[in-house]
Structure formats: structure tokens, C-alpha cells
Design a protein around this motif. Structure first.
Motif, mmCIF file in Angstrom:
data_model
loop_
_atom_site.group_PDB
_atom_site.id
_atom_site.type_symbol
_atom_site.label_atom_id
_atom_site.label_comp_id
_atom_site.label_asym_id
_atom_site.label_seq_id
_atom_site.Cartn_x
_atom_site.Cartn_y
_atom_site.Cartn_z
ATOM 1 N N SER A 181 0.854 4.076 -2.722
ATOM 2 C CA SER A 181 0.578 5.454 -2.320
ATOM 3 C C SER A 181 1.638 6.404 -2.863
ATOM 4 O O SER A 181 1.346 7.477 -3.325
ATOM 5 N N HIS A 182 2.908 5.922 -2.770
ATOM 6 C CA HIS A 182 3.997 6.791 -3.156
ATOM 7 C C HIS A 182 4.258 6.768 -4.644
ATOM 8 O O HIS A 182 4.219 7.778 -5.320
ATOM 9 N N ASP A 183 4.555 5.516 -5.085
ATOM 10 C CA ASP A 183 5.206 5.408 -6.378
ATOM 11 C C ASP A 183 4.215 5.472 -7.539
ATOM 12 O O ASP A 183 4.591 5.848 -8.641
ATOM 13 N N ARG A 199 1.633 7.309 -7.693
ATOM 14 C CA ARG A 199 1.130 8.664 -7.894
ATOM 15 C C ARG A 199 2.142 9.589 -8.574
ATOM 16 O O ARG A 199 1.759 10.517 -9.291
ATOM 17 N N ALA A 200 3.436 9.295 -8.310
ATOM 18 C CA ALA A 200 4.451 10.217 -8.844
ATOM 19 C C ALA A 200 4.374 10.333 -10.367
ATOM 20 O O ALA A 200 4.328 11.461 -10.897
ATOM 21 N N GLN A 222 -6.103 12.328 -13.462
ATOM 22 C CA GLN A 222 -6.716 12.656 -12.159
ATOM 23 C C GLN A 222 -7.663 11.551 -11.717
ATOM 24 O O GLN A 222 -7.762 11.212 -10.546
ATOM 25 N N LEU A 243 8.687 19.908 -11.920
ATOM 26 C CA LEU A 243 7.347 20.458 -11.696
ATOM 27 C C LEU A 243 7.334 21.427 -10.518
ATOM 28 O O LEU A 243 6.697 22.476 -10.565
ATOM 29 N N SER A 278 0.829 -1.202 0.000
ATOM 30 C CA SER A 278 0.000 0.000 0.000
ATOM 31 C C SER A 278 0.864 1.252 0.000
ATOM 32 O O SER A 278 0.601 2.229 -0.717
ATOM 33 N N TYR A 279 1.899 1.179 0.794
ATOM 34 C CA TYR A 279 2.795 2.325 0.910
ATOM 35 C C TYR A 279 3.414 2.639 -0.454
ATOM 36 O O TYR A 279 3.482 3.779 -0.896
ATOM 37 N N SER A 331 4.265 12.202 -1.761
ATOM 38 C CA SER A 331 3.083 11.612 -2.370
ATOM 39 C C SER A 331 2.267 10.874 -1.329
ATOM 40 O O SER A 331 1.083 10.644 -1.481
ATOM 41 N N LEU A 337 1.870 9.835 -12.304
ATOM 42 C CA LEU A 337 0.616 10.509 -12.656
ATOM 43 C C LEU A 337 0.774 12.023 -12.569
ATOM 44 O O LEU A 337 0.339 12.784 -13.434
ATOM 45 N N ARG A 338 1.460 12.378 -11.493
ATOM 46 C CA ARG A 338 1.666 13.800 -11.268
ATOM 47 C C ARG A 338 2.511 14.394 -12.407
ATOM 48 O O ARG A 338 2.258 15.476 -12.903
ATOM 49 N N GLY A 339 3.518 13.568 -12.811
ATOM 50 C CA GLY A 339 4.375 14.015 -13.904
ATOM 51 C C GLY A 339 3.557 14.206 -15.175
ATOM 52 O O GLY A 339 3.657 15.250 -15.855
ATOM 53 N N LEU A 385 -6.642 2.931 -1.758
ATOM 54 C CA LEU A 385 -5.880 3.014 -0.512
ATOM 55 C C LEU A 385 -6.795 3.046 0.697
ATOM 56 O O LEU A 385 -6.528 2.413 1.719
ATOM 57 N N ASP A 439 -6.403 6.632 -4.673
ATOM 58 C CA ASP A 439 -6.755 7.084 -3.321
ATOM 59 C C ASP A 439 -7.860 6.231 -2.734
ATOM 60 O O ASP A 439 -7.789 5.796 -1.577
ATOM 61 N N GLY A 461 -5.642 9.013 -10.248
ATOM 62 C CA GLY A 461 -5.235 9.424 -8.880
ATOM 63 C C GLY A 461 -6.349 9.153 -7.897
ATOM 64 O O GLY A 461 -6.112 8.624 -6.802
ATOM 65 N N ASP A 489 0.364 14.743 -15.527
ATOM 66 C CA ASP A 489 -0.560 15.871 -15.376
ATOM 67 C C ASP A 489 0.173 17.211 -15.472
ATOM 68 O O ASP A 489 -0.206 18.116 -16.211
#
Lengths: 1274, 150
Positions: free
Chosen positions: A1059-1061, A1063-1064, A1100, B18, A1055-1056, B97, A1066-1068, A1110, A1107, A1103, A1070
Motif C-alpha cells: 500500500s505504501h511503498d 505506490r510512492a 495510473q 512533487l 499489504s501495508y 500513501s 508510481l506517484r514519482g 489491496l 488498489d 495504481g 506520474d
């Protein structure tokens, strides 16, 4: 040229050192000159320096080449030489062995020396052998033996060298061949001679295998030849010895006492014709002097003279002390021998000895020893010595025989001897007398015997002696030839022949008839005396003086032991004084001693004595037996003395009784008074001085009774038995009369029967009877009034008396009872016969008192139990006339007892049947109670365990357990609860019993310890099983927990990571999408911007999905912490947030206040937010949106209901509603990830609740959360 | 007013770019130093290693710290900062994150001043960066240099 002695093992390389040196010198000189001169010469010859240098180089090279070639040649030849010498050495060794073999064959005997030339010839005959020789280097000089005409060494120096260095092969100089190769081996013989066998080889011999083969053949031939030659010599020597011996035997056969030895010696020497140099020398005693005889075939007989012979003999004998053949030197040979035999350089002497005494010698003179002659002479000398000894023995034997004959003839004992055949050889005069046969009749015949018994016994004894045994003192009952009988004592011994065998028997017989008769008479007398001594009832003891005034016990007979009470074994040797331990001892001993000294006999009465602590009385006689012995005879008169004294006592007692009796006693005979006692006097008032003797007793009776009395006394007298007592009237001295009772009896006096009449004054008795009657009346009154039943019946059972109490109890009047049968009329029917039986049995037994219990019927028909104590009634003569009984009404007591018994039986049944073990022990630890449950559980029946002293042991076989158990009882004072013990059952199984005891608090008489128990075997087993299962379960839970924790950890990490990896990137996407739009707006154009917008929307959405997932995962992992949650407030808050997110929407949201649930606050919030969020979402297109949260009861449980009037859904898909990613609406219609309801489901199920939904398309949806709560939750 | 220094600790170059872009868009007045991992961040903070001898005036006014970093992770960087007197009071904004409760709780317990979760939506991200830059660099009064007097 000389042999190189320092390299003997390298034949064939002579003068090597010298040659090498010479060659080396030449080389050095030539090379030196070449080096020195060649350059000078070259410089002188050639002037061109260049040419000189070239030639110089060529010269140097040439020198080196020449030198190298020379060196090669030298080395090669040297290596070949080494190889050759090794080969030669091996061959030489092979030859040496053969040579040694030959040498050892040669020298087995001294005599073989004669063979040596022949042997050498054989060896020389072999190929390549030039010659062979044997050199003997012992003694003074060298003796050479060699093959004829062959090679021989010049002298013995070669042999000496061989012996000195043990050389095997060498080169020796030779006149003819210059040098010759020889092989040699040292040889030593048994006699110590030392020499060498030398073989010379032909020049240039190849020393190959052929040579060795030839030599081996020669050695074999030699061995065979020597063996046959020795065998032949042996045979010849044996024959010669036999001849000499037989000759000597012939010579010795004829008796020629004087000069015998000399003659024999000469004859023996003559017999040894093959030995010209043999001499026999012997010693002979003649008239006490020693002479010396020498004899030899060549020399005749020489007598050295009596004087000189001894000297010569001693000189010779001294050399042969150990009887070992010995070689003498010329100096040792006595002069007389020299005279006789001429000078000799060697004498071999053999001693001849008889029984350790040297009697002669045999000397062999000359250089060459001849074994045949030597052995023969030794044998002959021995025979001679034997003959001398034999002659001496014969003389001695004759003399001994003569002595023996004289002794045998004169002997008073019969001397008989028989030979091995059992024939008599000796029979002396005493034998004639004792055995009764004449000598002439028995000599040379079998031993005579008159009877078969005698013959058989004699035969047995003889056989025993013939077997080698000795018989001593065999007694024989012998019958002589004339039939007269004698007693014989036989002594037999075997006679041994020369070889030790039994050659005969020597028997000696003695006539012991008279001595046996005397012995028998003496024995008989002794036995009589001993029998008398033992049998007489009078005690006999014999004392002996040990000192003048001290007597000790030496013997006593059984009577004495009995009287004195002492064992002879203990008292033998005790002093006379010791037998008396009281004050009279001195006097008694004094008297006895006096009797001895005066040699008289005395008797003593009343000698007191103590035995076993009691005083005894002896009558004793003492008499002198011999000078030092005294006899004591005694009787125990204690009993006699006591009887006398008792008689005296009895008489005086009788007198006292007679005088003091309280009845009058008169003794009469024939109507005349003999005597009367004082009481009689007083009864009749007679003065003491009146003499009643002879008075007619009738005169003392009242006058009117005299006739009756006369008749009475006559009856008694005639009958001879005492008449029955008679009451009559007597007349006193003063004339008054009184009632008297006469009780006569008869006594037997020495002079006839007499009457003893006891006279009693009856006047007193009469008064007593009156008193008795009054007493009886009182008794009857008492009986009538006591509160006990008193009944008397006669022998037939008819009632004769009954008291008032009994009548009252039974309700009868006296008349209705008296005269009626007690058993038939008043005892209840079922006891009538029993009562009658008891009564008749009591009568039959005659028992005075008996106790019965009877049921008596009253007039009203009631039954009452009476405990009677009955007594038989007898009349004056003792005849049973009835019985009387006194009884107590025990009806009530019986009833109470009955009740008690029933109660006890009930209790017992309960105790026996209850499902609890009960056991009780008495003071000794023996089981006294054991109920049914105990029997059932343990298998031991009460019959076998109750009262069994081993009861406790049966239950607890282990001794330690029992001890512990008892200590525990004592420690707990018999107070225990649920104490579990293992009990051994009858079938060998073990059961666990939980015992409880309150014995100390609830003591029961007779039960020292008691306890109840329950069989907890199964329970304990089940408990342990449960415990085991629990443990197992715990272990499994633990394992499962660990697994779960591991999975949980894994999931957490996952899960951790999500949660971390996740999303990164996705953020890039976006972020850079946005950047693209911003920075490259113009290049993108409208379409491009639209695509970027779609990319960003998808990102999104992704994302959001992550969430939501999670959240779902967190919910799944979360631990529940229940608490009281105000659901209404929680929902209100959530709705308020929703409303704020979309402030424009008008939604009618209602929450029923005051809903409380016991739940995890956070999880419940997640669930309610989702449910309300859904409701909010799906009502977004409904004009009058309505959301309601309430609390209802559905499906049997309390439920939280969330309802809306939104889009709803088709119930057909309700099953998919709560699955993750399951959506029932299009995303553009109602956005969502499809995870919300899955999260709700997860939260609900984690709480143990249920969730379901009801909906209709277009008509909204209602969600129910069914709370399955614990009753105490609210 | 002097340019203020922001230390951005971010291993992901996309995120770093970013973030820089966001800062730029927000017109945050400050020079941004990017550290690619925890070691580099610590080196810069304590002027060691590759950053030995850097301008002491360039001490960061705020540190934007990612938690998941190579070599030394963000929490460890935070712990070391708080253990050292020079950086004990430097504001640290955790920018990550993760939305794990555990991370949030641990960050605050280690002394983080703020915890911001990087949203996926870049606009939101820009907004977040803008507000934090505004807050920490403009509104917030920095502690005195060299720490407080004890």
C-alpha cells in the motif's frame, strides 16, 4: 704441618686458606705500588703531556688485562678443585662402606679379637694399602692390633678421634711420609668393647675402582675364613661338653653319699682339661652346716671350710641372682679365690641353681673368656645339683614307701594295684578277704575273676582307668574263688609314671554285701508303707508340732486329698486350725491335741467340714505317732448320713400317700387284709376303730359277687401277675352297695408277695360318663353347623361322618357319602393314591395330628381345595380305628396365591433378565439378591455370591473402599443416584458400575439395602476418549490458529508495505512525467508528449491494480460479522453512485425491494459494488442498457441474481471468470484490472455461499449468488 | 499579510519535490520547511537540535505529515506534538500513501486534523494539495499563538 680438621671431607686441598691470603696480600701490595708509583715514574720519564696521556691509557689497559687473566686462572682452578673434591668424596664413601662391612665381620664375638692381626694383614696385602690396624680404646689403655711390619698408628689417639667424630677419612701426619691418608670406621662389639678399624693408604694412591675391588675381595675372604673357623670351634666345644657330661654321669652312677658334690666337682673340673682356669664351686650340706668346695684342674681340691665356705658362696651367689653370666672386677673376687688362683683381674661367673635354689657357681678366671670351658662347667654344675636333689628324693621316697606299705597292709579295704601290663603288683590282706584270692596266687599275674561276667566288667572298668579317667563307687557283683558271692564297690584311679603316662591302676574295693541287703529290705518296707498310704480309702494325714500347740501338715495320702478336696502341695506346712473354718474348729483341734498329749487314740463322729462350699461330714480318728507327730485318719460319711436321711424321708412320704390317698388301698395276702388306708375305711363306711387285719376281703363285696371275686383273686394269685382291673360291687358297712373298680398289683415284701388293691368308687365315674355323652352330642351339633368341613373315616378310608357344611359344599346328600371310600370317591383321581399313602403313613407313624391339602371333587365336577387337619381316632385300647379331619375351603386362597406366585415369577424374570444390575443386602451386609445382569457383568454367579459373607469383599476387595462405601451408604441413607463404583470381577478385571438406590424411600422387607446399577465402563471409557480427542482437537485448532495468525500478520505487513511503498514510485513517475510535459513541453514535441501520456496512463493503471489487489487482500483477511443487511437499499445506493459518475448514461436499473440477507455489511457492499460496476461497465455499449437485481431460487437455494443485457461473454471461459487478473474482454474495449470478480468470489466464499454466472456473447450476463443460509437466519 | 510557514515532513525526496511543486503550482502563500524524518520534524517544531534558535515567528501554521518515516514515524511525531502545549493545536494533515483503515483510524485518534491519501495521478495530487493549502492556510482560522488559556 697440621691437618685441617675443619675440612675433613676435602682431602687433597691442604693449606688453601693460608695460601690464598698470601697471594691476595702480594697482589694488593704490587697493585697498590703500581698505582701509586707508575704515574710518578711516567711523569718523571716523559715530559710530553700528550705522550704521558697515551702511555697512561695503555698502562691502564695493560693493568686491566693482566688482572683479568689472573682472575680467569683463579676461577678455573677453583672450579676444578670443587669437582675434584666431589669425586674424592664419592670414592671415600664407597671405601667407607667396605670398611664398615669388614668391621662388622670382625666383631661378632669377643674371641675374634685374636684374629685381628691376621685380618689387618689381609687388608694390608691389598694394593695401595700401606697398613691396617685395629685400635681398642676401652678399659685403661689402648690395645693395638696390626699387621706385622706394616703401617701402624703411633697411639690410640687416632682411634679416639675416629670415635669422637665418626670421621671416615683424614690426613694424619707421619714421620716417614709426612702425611698419610687413612680411612677409619668405628667398631662396637657385643660385650661393649669399642674401637676403630683404621686403614692407611699408600702415598699417591689413585683411589680408583681397583682399590675398592681389592678391599672387597679381602672382605669376602675374611668372611669365609671367619665362618669356617667359628664352625670348627663350635664342633670342638660340643665334643668337649659331651665328654664332660659323660664323665660326670659315670661319677654319679656309684652311690657315695657323703662328699659327693666335692668329688664330682673335682672330677668335672678334671674333665675340663682344656680350661686351665676353670673352677667349679659347689655347696654341700653336711650335718646341717654348709660347706664350700672349690675344685679346679690346676689347683686340686680346696675345702674352704664349713664356716668360711658359706660366706664365700654367699658372696658369689649374691652376684648371680638372675642366673646370668656376669663379669666381676678384681674387687668382687673373694679372697679365698684369690688365694687359690692367684690375683685375677677378671672373673666370669656362671650360677648353677636347682629349683630356684642356687647350689653352685662356676667361675672362669683370667683375661680371656673361654666359652667352651664356661658352658661345660655350667652343665657340669647343673648335673651335680641334679644328683644332690635325686639323692634327697630317693631317701624321701623310701620313707614314704614304708609308710604306705604299712597303711595298705592295715587297711580294711582291699587295695590292689596293677602295672601298665595289667599284672597285679599289690594285693593286701583285705583284698584276700574281700575278693577271695590269696596274694601269692595273684601277684605278678592278671587280675583274677571267677566268672566271665565279672572278668568283662572288671576289664571295662580297668580300661576306663587306663584311659586316664577315675572310677568312683562302681558296684560290682563279685564271685569269689570258692563261688560265694559278694557285692563290691570299686574305686579306681590311674597311677602316673614320671613322664605323666599311665603306668598302672590303683584299685580299692569294699565289701558292701550286707549294707546292700539292708538297703533293699528297707526299700521294700518303705514301698509297702507308701503303697498302703496311697491306696487305703481312708484319708490319712500326718501333722507335726512346730510349736507346742501348733500342728502343721507334713504329709497326706491321696484319699485324704480327695476327701478334703485340697492338693497336698498347696497345704503342706499349713496349720491344723486352718482346715476348720467353722465354729467347731476349736473343739476338734482341742480333741486332737488331747489325743496327742495323752498318747492315746480317739475317734470322733460327725466332724463337720466344708468342701467346695458344701457341708461334709467326717468320721475321724486321731492317734499319736511319735513325740512330735500325730496322725489323723478320716472317712467321708456324708453320703451315708444322707442315704439314711433320705430313707427316712421316703418312708414318711409313703405313709402320707397311703394315709391321704384319694383311692382306697388295701393290702392283702392269702385272703387276709394286712392293712387298709383311711380312704378305704371311708369307702366302705367303716368306723375308724374297726380293725381289718386278718379279715377276708371278700366279706366286703356284695354277696352275689363274692364267687366271681374269689375266682378273680385266685387267677391273679396263681398267675403271679396282677389281673386286669375289675368292676364289681362292694357292700358298705351299713349294707348299701356301690359300684367299685378293683385294680390289683403285687408287691414284694420281705416275707413274701402281697396284693395291693386300689379300690375306686365308680358311682361318680358313671355320672361323669353320662355328662361326657351329652357333651359329645353338643360337639357333634357344633360340627354340623360350623363353616368348616368335618369328615371322619374308618381305617379303610370309608366315611363314617360328614358334617352339613361339607355336604353342602360338595353337593352330596349324607347317604351318598357315608360308607363310601373317601379317597376313591371324593378326592380327585390324581390325589387318590397320595391321600391313601399319607393316611397309611400317618397310621404307621401314629402321629395324632397332620395337616394335608386335598383337592375334592364336588358333585358338579368342580374341584375345590380343602386344607385338612386330620386326627387319628383310637378306640379305648389305643388301636387306630380311623381318622377325622376338619378342613377349610381354601380354593379361593389358592387361586389368589397362584396369581401372586405367577406375578412374582414374572417380576423375578424381569428382575433377573433386565439389563440392569440388581443387588440387595440384608442387615448383616450379606448379599441376598443378585440378578442375571449382575452375574453377566461381574462373572460371579448368584450361587457363589448370594449368602456369601464375603460377597461384599469379593466385589470390593480393598478394605478402605468397602469402609468408604458403607460410610457413604450410611451418609446418604441408602439414597444415591448414578454413583459410580469400581467393582472387581471374577476374571480380575475392574468394571465401573453406576449404582442407584432408593432403598430408603422404597424399603423392601428383607432387603436392608438394595440398588440397581448399570455397567458404565464402556461409556466412561468412551467419554474419556472423547474428552481426550476434544482436547487434542482443541490443541490442534489452537496450533493452527496460531499459525494462521502468524500468516495473517505476515500478510498484513505485506499489504501495508504494498500500500505504501509500491505506490510512492508510481506517484514519482506520474508526477515527474507531468512535470516533464509542463516544463519541457517544447523540447518533447508531440511524440514525446504522447510517450509521457502513455507512461502516465500505465502508472495510473498500475495504481489501480495495486488498489484492487489491496481490496482483494483486505477482503480475504476480513473477519465476518453477520448482520441483517438490506441488500436492495445497498444496491440502489451503488447504482446511484454509478449513475452520478456517468450522469450521461441512460441505464434501466431495477432493484427488487426488500431483499434482506444475513451478511457482513462491508464485504457484501464490496461484492455488490463490483457486480453492479461490472454490469454498468459491460452495458456501456448497449443502447438500452438494463440492469436488474432480484431474488430467485436456483440450484436449490435462495439466490441473489444480478443480470444485465451487456456484452456478455463466452461460457466456454466461465471457469476462468473468478480467477484474479482473468479478463474476457480487451482493455481498450472495457477497462478493468480483472480483480473485481475474484474479490466477489472471495467475499462469497467467506460467507459460505457460492457464485456462478450465465452469459452469452452479446446477450448479457447473469450472476447468481447462492445463499446457503441457516434456517433461522431470516 | 505575513508569509505563513508550512512544515512538510516527507522522507521520499521525489514526493517532497512533487509536493513542493504542487504547492508552488497552487500558489500557496507560505514558506515550506521540509523535514526528512520525524526527528528533524520534532527538532524544528520544538526548536531543538539542528533547528535550535530558529525564528520563533516561523512556527508552522500547518504540518503536512507522512506516516512512514525513518527514526521516528509520523504517528509518534503526531503524538508528541499533541502532548506538548506549544504544538497541541497546530493543524496536522496526514499526507500518506496508505489507505489502510488502521492508519486512518489511528491518525485521527492521535489528533490528526485531516487525512489525505497521496493519489498516484499527479493532477489529482496537485488538486489535493491545492485544496488543503487553500483550506488550512487561507480559510482556516488558526488558534491563538502559544495555545489557549486554560
Amino acid at each position: 704441618m697440621e691437618a685441617d680438621e675443619r675440612s675433613p671431607n676435602r682431602p687433597g686441598v691442604p693449606r688453601m686458606g693460608l695460601n690464598s691470603g698470601r697471594i691476595a696480600l702480594i697482589y694488593a701490595v704490587v697493585a697498590g705500588l703500581w698505582v701509586l708509583l707508575s704515574d710518578t715514574v711516567l711523569a718523571w720519564l716523559v715530559h710530553d703531556p700528550l705522550l704521558v696521556a697515551r702511555i697512561g691509557v695503555a698502562k691502564g689497559a695493560g693493568f686491566v688485562a693482566v688482572t683479568a687473566i689472573l682472575l680467569y686462572l683463579v676461577v678455573r682452578s677453583h672450579v676444578q678443585g670443587i669437582l675434584a673434591s666431589d669425586w674424592a668424596l664419592q670414592r671415600a664413601n664407597g671405601r667407607l662402606w667396605i670398611l664398615t662391612d669388614i668391621a662388622s665381620l670382625l666383631v661378632r664375638a669377643e674371641s675374634d679379637r685374636d684374629l685381628l692381626p691376621a685380618v689387618c694383614a689381609v687388608i694390608a696385602g691389598s694394593g695401595w694399602v700401606r697398613g691396617a690396624a685395629y685400635c681398642d680404646v676401652t678399659g685403661d689403655g689402648c690395645r693395638l692390633a696390626a699387621a706385622e711390619g706394616g703401617w701402624r698408628p703411633d697411639d690410640c689417639s687416632l682411634a679416639e678421634r675416629v670415635l669422637a667424630s665418626r670421621t671416615v677419612e683424614m690426613l694424619v701426619p707421619d714421620r716417614q711420609a709426612g702425611a698419610v691418608l687413612v680411612a677409619a670406621a668405628p667398631v662396637a662389639t657385643q660385650s661393649g668393647a669399642l674401637g676403630a678399624l683404621i686403614v692407611a693408604f699408600a702415598p699417591g694412591y689413585p683411589a680408583d675402582a681397583e682399590t675398592e675391588r681389592v678391599m672387597r675381595r679381602a672382605a669376602d675372604t675374611l668372611a669365609v675364613g671367619l665362618a669356617s673357623m667359628r664352625a670348627r670351634e663350635q664342633t670342638e666345644w660340643e665334643a668337649a661338653r659331651e665328654a664332660a657330661c659323660s664323665r660326670m654321669s659315670e661319677c654319679l652312677a656309684s652311690p657315695r653319699p657323703v662328699g659327693l658334690v666335692a668329688e664330682r666337682a673335682a672330677e668335672a673340673a678334671a674333665a675340663l682339661s682344656g680350661c686351665p682356669h676353670a673352677v667349679v664351686c659347689a655347696r654341700e650340706e653336711r650335718a646341717g652346716r654348709v660347706g664350700m668346695w672349690l675344685a679346679g684342674p690346676g689347683a686340686g681340691e680346696v675345702h674352704c671350710g664349713l664356716d668360711g665356705g658359706d660366706v664365700v658362696f654367699s658372696a658369689l651367689a649374691a652376684t648371680v641372682t638372675d642366673q646370668v653370666p656376669r663379669v666381676l672386677t678384681a674387687d668382687d673376687v673373694p679372697g679365698c679365690l684369690c688365694e687359690l688362683l692367684g690375683p685375677a683381674d677378671r672373673v666370669d661367673v656362671v650360677p648353677v641353681a636347682v629349683e630356684g635354689l642356687a647350689v653352685g657357681v662356676v667361675a672362669l678366671i683370667g683375661g680371656s673368656p673361654q666359652p667352651r670351658a664356661l658352658a661345660a662347667t655350667v652343665r657340669i654344675a647343673a648335673l651335680v645339683a641334679e644328683a644332690v636333689q635325686l639323692q634327697q628324693w630317693r631317701d624321701e621316697l623310701r620313707s614314704v614307701n614304708e609308710h604306705l606299705d604299712a597303711i595298705v597292709k592295715a587297711s580294711p579295704l582291699a587295695v590292689i594295684s596293677t602295672n601298665s601290663a595289667g599284672l597285679v603288683t599289690t594285693w593286701n590282706p583285705a583284698a584276700e578277704r574281700v575278693l577271695g584270692w590269696r596274694r601269692v596266687d595273684v601277684i605278678g599275674r592278671k587280675h583274677p575273676a571267677a566268672t566271665a561276667d565279672c572278668a568283662a566288667e572288671l576289664d571295662a572298668v580297668y580300661r576306663r582307668a587306663m584311659g586316664g579317667g577315675t572310677v568312683h563307687g562302681h558296684e560290682l557283683h563279685w564271685v569269689q574263688q570258692d563261688g560265694s558271692r559278694v557285692e563290691l564297690a570299686l574305686h579306681l584311679a590311674p597311677l602316673h609314671g614320671p613322664g605323666g603316662e599311665v603306668a598302672g591302676i590303683l584299685a580299692i574295693a569294699d565289701d558292701i554285701t550286707e549294707s546292700k541287703w539292708a538297703e533293699e529290705a528297707l526299700r521294700r518296707t518303705m514301698k509297702t508303707v507308701a503303697d498302703l498310704f496311697g491306696a487305703v480309702p481312708t484319708g490319712l494325714a500326718i501333722f507335726q508340732f512346730e510349736e507346742p500347740d501348733r500342728l502343721v501338715l507334713v504329709d497326706a495320702n491321696p484319699a485324704a486329698e480327695k476327701i478334703v478336696g485340697l492338693a497336698l502341695a498347696d497345704w503342706r506346712g499349713k496349720r491344723l486350725d486352718d482346715f476348720w473354718n467353722d465354729v467347731h474348729a476349736g473343739a476338734v483341734v482341742e480333741q486332737i491335741l488331747t489325743a496327742v498329749w495323752t498318747k492315746s487314740a480317739i475317734s470322733m463322729e460327725d466332724v463337720s467340714f466344708t468342701r467346695d462350699g458344701a457341708g461334709r461330714c467326717l468320721r475321724m480318728w486321731a492317734f499319736a505317732m511319735s513325740a512330735d507327730r500325730v496322725g489323723l485318719a478320716f472317712e467321708d460319711i456324708t453320703d451315708a448320713v444322707r442315704t439314711q436321711s433320705e430313707l427316712h424321708d421316703a418312708t414318711s412320704r409313703l405313709t402320707t400317700i397311703f394315709e391321704g390317698a384319694s383311692v382306697g388301698i388295701v393290702i392283702t395276702r392269702d385272703r387276709a387284709i394286712l392293712s387298709a388306708n383311711p380312704r378305704f375305711y371311708r369307702l366302705f363306711g367303716l368306723p375308724e376303730d374297726v380293725d381289718l387285719a386278718g379279715i377276708d376281703p371278700l366279706s366286703l363285696a356284695a354277696e352275689d359277687r363274692r364267687e366271681d371275686l374269689l375266682a378273680y383273686s385266685d387267677r391273679g394269685r396263681l398267675a403271679g401277675v396282677p389281673a386286669a382291673p375289675l368292676e364289681t360291687v362292694g357292700r358298705r358297712f351299713d349294707g348299701t352297695e356301690f359300684a367299685m373298680l378293683l385294680d390289683p398289683s403285687i408287691i414284694r415284701l420281705p416275707d413274701g408277695n402281697a396284693f395291693v388293691v386300689f379300690v375306686t368308687d365308680m358311682s361318680v365315674l358313671r355320672k361323669t360318663q353320662e355328662d361326657l355323652r351329652i357333651t359329645e352330642d353338643r360337639l357333634r351339633q357344633t360340627l354340623d353347623t360350623i363353616p368348616l368341613c368335618a369328615v371322619s373315616i374308618d381305617a379303610d378310608g370309608l366315611v363314617t361322618y360328614i358334617n352339613d357344611y361339607a355336604l353342602q359344599m360338595m353337593g352330596y346328600s349324607r347317604d351318598e357319602v357315608i360308607g363310601h371310600n373317601w379317597f376313591h370317591d371324593f378326592v380327585v383321581e390324581e390325589e387318590t393314591s397320595v391321600g391313601l399313602e399319607d393316611f397309611s403313613r400317618q397310621q404307621a407313624d401314629g402321629l395324632l395330628t397332620r395337616n394335608y391339602e386335598r383337592l375334592v371333587r364336588t358333585r358338579s365336577g368342580e374341584r375345590r381345595a380343602i386344607g385338612f387337619s386330620t386326627t387319628l381316632l383310637r378306640d379305648a385300647r389305643g388301636v387306630i380305628v380311623g381318622a377325622s379331619g376338619i378342613g377349610e375351603d381354601i380354593t379361593e386362597r389358592r387361586k389368589a396365591e397362584q396369581a401372586l406366585r405367577q406375578s412374582e415369577q414374572r417380576l423375578r424374570k424381569v428382575l433377573h433378565g433386565m439389563p440392569v444390575l440388581l443387588c440387595a443386602f440384608d442387615e448383616r451386609g450379606v448379599l441376598v439378591e443378585w440378578n442375571g445382569e449382575a452375574e453377566r457383568v461381574t462373572g460371579y454367579s448368584a450361587a457363589e455370591i448370594v449368602g456369601n459373607p464375603r460377597g461384599l469383599q469379593m466385589l470390593y476387595p480393598d478394605a478402605e473402599t468397602r469402609t468408604a462405601l458403607i460410610s457413604e451408604w450410611v451418609a446418604t441413607a441408602y439414597d444415591e443416584r448414578e454413583s459410580v463404583k469400581t467393582v472387581a470381577c471374577r476374571d480380575g478385571s475392574r468394571r465401573l458400575i453406576a449404582w442407584s438406590s432408593i432403598a430408603s424411600r422404597a424399603p423392601i422387607p428383607g432387603w436392608a439395602h438394595w440398588a440397581v446399577g448399570t455397567d458404565v465402563t464402556e461409556r466412561v471409557r468412551a467419554e474419556s476418549e472423547v474428552k481426550r480427542l476434544n482436547q487434542e482437537l482443541e490443541q490442534r485448532v489452537e496450533a493452527r490458529t496460531q499459525e494462521l495468525q502468524a500468516a495473517y500478520k505476515e500478510m498484513e505487513a505485506f499489504s501495508y508495505s504494498v500500500s505504501h511503498d509500491l505506490r510512492a514510485p508510481l506517484r514519482g513517475i506520474d508526477g515527474f512525467g507531468q512535470a516533464l510535459v509542463e516544463d519541457c513541453f517544447d523540447q518533447l514535441g508531440a511524440r514525446g508528449q504522447g510517450y509521457v501520456g502513455r507512461i502516465r496512463a500505465a502508472t495510473q493503471r498500475m495504481g489501480q491494480l495495486i488498489d484492487d489487489l489491496l481490496v482483494l487482500s483486505r477482503v480475504s483477511r476480513a473477519e465476518i460479522h453477520r448482520e441483517d443487511v438490506d441488500l436492495s437499499a445497498m444496491c440502489a445506493r451503488a447504482l446511484e453512485e454509478l449513475r452520478q459518475s456517468e450522469p450521461d448514461r441512460r441505464v434501466d436499473a431495477r432493484v427488487v425491494p426488500g431483499i434482506h440477507v444475513l451478511a457482513d455489511r462491508r464485504l457484501l457492499a464490496v461484492a455488490m459494488e463490483n457486480l453492479l460496476g461490472n454490469a454498468w461497465k459491460f452495458t456501456s455499449r448497449t443502447p438500452d442498457a438494463r440492469i436488474e437485481v432480484s431474488e430467485v431460487a436456483a440450484r436449490g437455494v435462495r439466490c441473489i441474481r444480478v443480470s444485465d443485457n451487456g456484452a456478455g461473454f463466452d461460457m466456454q471461459y466461465a471457469g476462468k471468470l473468478f480467477g484474479p487478473f482473468q479478463r474476457l474482454h480487451a482493455a481498450d474495449e472495457f477497462p478493468g484490472t480483472g480483480i473485481g470478480l475474484a474479490t466477489v468470489q472471495r467475499v462469497v466464499s467467506k460467507h459460505g455461499w457460492t457464485v456462478w454466472a450465465e452469459a452469452e456473447v452479446g446477450n448479457g450476463a447473469t450472476f447468481y449468488v447462492g445463499l446457503r443460509e441457516e434456517p433461522s437466519s431470516r | 499579510m505575513k508569509r505563513q510557514t508550512i512544515l512538510l515532513v516527507e522522507d521520499n525526496p521525489d514526493d517532497a519535490a512533487l509536493t513542493l511543486r504542487a504547492l508552488d503550482k497552487c500558489r500557496v502563500q507560505g514558506s515550506v520547511v521540509v523535514a526528512r524524518d520525524g526527528v528533524e520534524a520534532l527538532d524544528y517544531l520544538f526548536a531543538t537540535g539542528a533547528h535550535a534558535g530558529r525564528d520563533p515567528e516561523a512556527d508552522p501554521h500547518v504540518v503536512l505529515l507522512d506516516l512512514k518515516l525513518p527514526r521516528v514515524d509520523g504517528l509518534e511525531v503526531l503524538r508528541r506534538m499533541r502532548a506538548d502545549a506549544r504544538t497541541r493545536l497546530t493543524p496536522v494533515v496526514v499526507l500518506t500513501s496508505s489507505r489502510e483503515d488502521r492508519d486512518v483510524a489511528e491518525s485521527y485518534s492521535c489528533g490528526a486534523n485531516s487525512y489525505i491519501r497521496k493519489p498516484v495521478d499527479f493532477n489529482e495530487f496537485v488538486e489535493a494539495v491545492r485544496s488543503l493549502g487553500l483550506y488550512w492556510l487561507v480559510m482556516n482560522v488558526s488558534p491563538p499563538k502559544g495555545g489557549v488559556l486554560r
